[in-house]
Enzyme design. Structure first.
Site, PDB file in Angstrom:
ATOM      1  NE  ARG A  53      -4.331   1.474   2.064  1.00 46.98           N
ATOM      2  CZ  ARG A  53      -4.576   2.656   2.607  1.00 46.98           C
ATOM      3  NH1 ARG A  53      -3.688   3.225   3.369  1.00 46.98           N
ATOM      4  NH2 ARG A  53      -5.726   3.272   2.378  1.00 46.98           N
ATOM      5  CB  ILE A  79      -5.684   5.862  -1.095  1.00 45.24           C
ATOM      6  CG1 ILE A  79      -5.597   4.332  -1.087  1.00 45.24           C
ATOM      7  CG2 ILE A  79      -4.964   6.391   0.126  1.00 45.24           C
ATOM      8  CD1 ILE A  79      -4.136   3.794  -1.164  1.00 45.24           C
ATOM      9  CB  SER A  80     -10.837   3.563   0.272  1.00 46.13           C
ATOM     10  OG  SER A  80     -11.427   4.050  -0.905  1.00 46.13           O
ATOM     11  CD  GLN A  81     -11.403   2.910   7.627  1.00 49.35           C
ATOM     12  OE1 GLN A  81     -12.467   3.330   7.165  1.00 49.35           O
ATOM     13  NE2 GLN A  81     -11.288   2.463   8.845  1.00 49.35           N
ATOM     14  N   PRO A  82      -8.084   1.125   4.529  1.00 46.17           N
ATOM     15  CG  PRO A  82      -5.943   0.593   5.327  1.00 46.17           C
ATOM     16  CD  PRO A  82      -6.972   1.676   5.338  1.00 46.17           C
TER      17      PRO A  82
END
Ligand code: SAH
Length: 231
Positions: A53, A79-82
């Protein structure tokens, strides 16, 4: 000569240490943020342990790449939260033979996670510079089963349809009809829907026997879906 080799070794050691540290952070991310919150789909967990990531975020944020949060990726996007990436991936129940359409390439991280699991990912990004930058990164990382398309994802990608799964990673007010049309019968779509840009419902859409079934999964916050400028 010997001195030169020592010098090279000295340059190399910190790099190994950094990448081992990231690997540890990534495994902890999966354990504490993803498995701990109930994600069980093994291919998703494996993909998230594998995809680096930190390579998908701008340099100033790399040391926060495994934090439990979204991060800025430039161009006003995130970028979205994992955990959100993991949940959306699991809900699609992706299979190794699937062809998936993503709307909102952004950093390319979600596309990379999917590409570890499925046969092929088509991903559409409306911000040209971002799409081109991500296309280069994905090529460099060897993802030859991802195709980045620059354009307005509202229209989907009729020429490659129907898709086993469609994932939309920007918030819409209503489901774009072309996307529903391009979903295979028996296929699944996951999409954040909401009138407000502050909070939306993450909705799972299933198509069966030509009928559409929708299930609200959770509240989420995504950047807005935009449309192609007409000028
Ligand atoms: N999946 C991404 C998250 C990106 S944020 C990741 O893993 O990093 C959402 C992205 O959707 C932004 O890059 C935004 O530019 C893009 N987007 C917004 N509206 C769009 C549209 N109509 N078509 C394609 N992309 C769009």
């Amino acid at each position: 000569m010997k001195l030169f080799l020592y010098f090279l070794l000295l340059l190399w050691i910190p790099q190994i240490a950094v990448s081992q540290n990231y690997e540890k952070l990534r495994h902890n991310m999966v354990l504490h943020q993803i498995e701990a919150r109930g994600i069980k789909h093994q291919p998703t967990l494996n993909a998230m342990r594998k995809v680096e990531r930190h390579l998908f975020v701008p340099a100033p944020y790399q040391d926060r790449a495994y934090d439990d949060s979204p991060l800025p990726i430039g161009y006003g996007q995130t970028i979205s939260q994992p955990f959100i990436v993991a949940m959306m991936t699991e809900m699609l129940e992706p299979k190794s033979t699937d062809r998936v359409l993503e709307i909102g390439t952004g950093s390319g991280y979600q596309a990379a996670v999917l590409a570890e699991i499925v046969n092929r990912v088509y991903t559409i990004e409306i911000v040209k510079e971002l799409g081109e930058k991500t296309r280069k990164l994905l090529n460099k990382l060897g993802y030859d089963n991802i195709e980045v398309i620059i354009g307005d994802g509202y229209k989907g990608l009729a020429e490659k349809s129907p898709f086993d799964a469609i994932i939309v990673t920007a918030a819409v007010k209503a489901i774009p009809p072309p996307l529903l049309k391009q979903l295979k019968d028996g296929g699944k779509m996951i999409i954040p829907i909401g009138a407000s840009s502050a909070v939306q419902n993450l909705v799972l859409v299933r198509k069966k026997g030509g009928k559409i079934y929708k299930t609200n999964l959770s509240k989420v916050r995504f950047v807005p879906f935009t449309r192609e400028r007409s000028n």
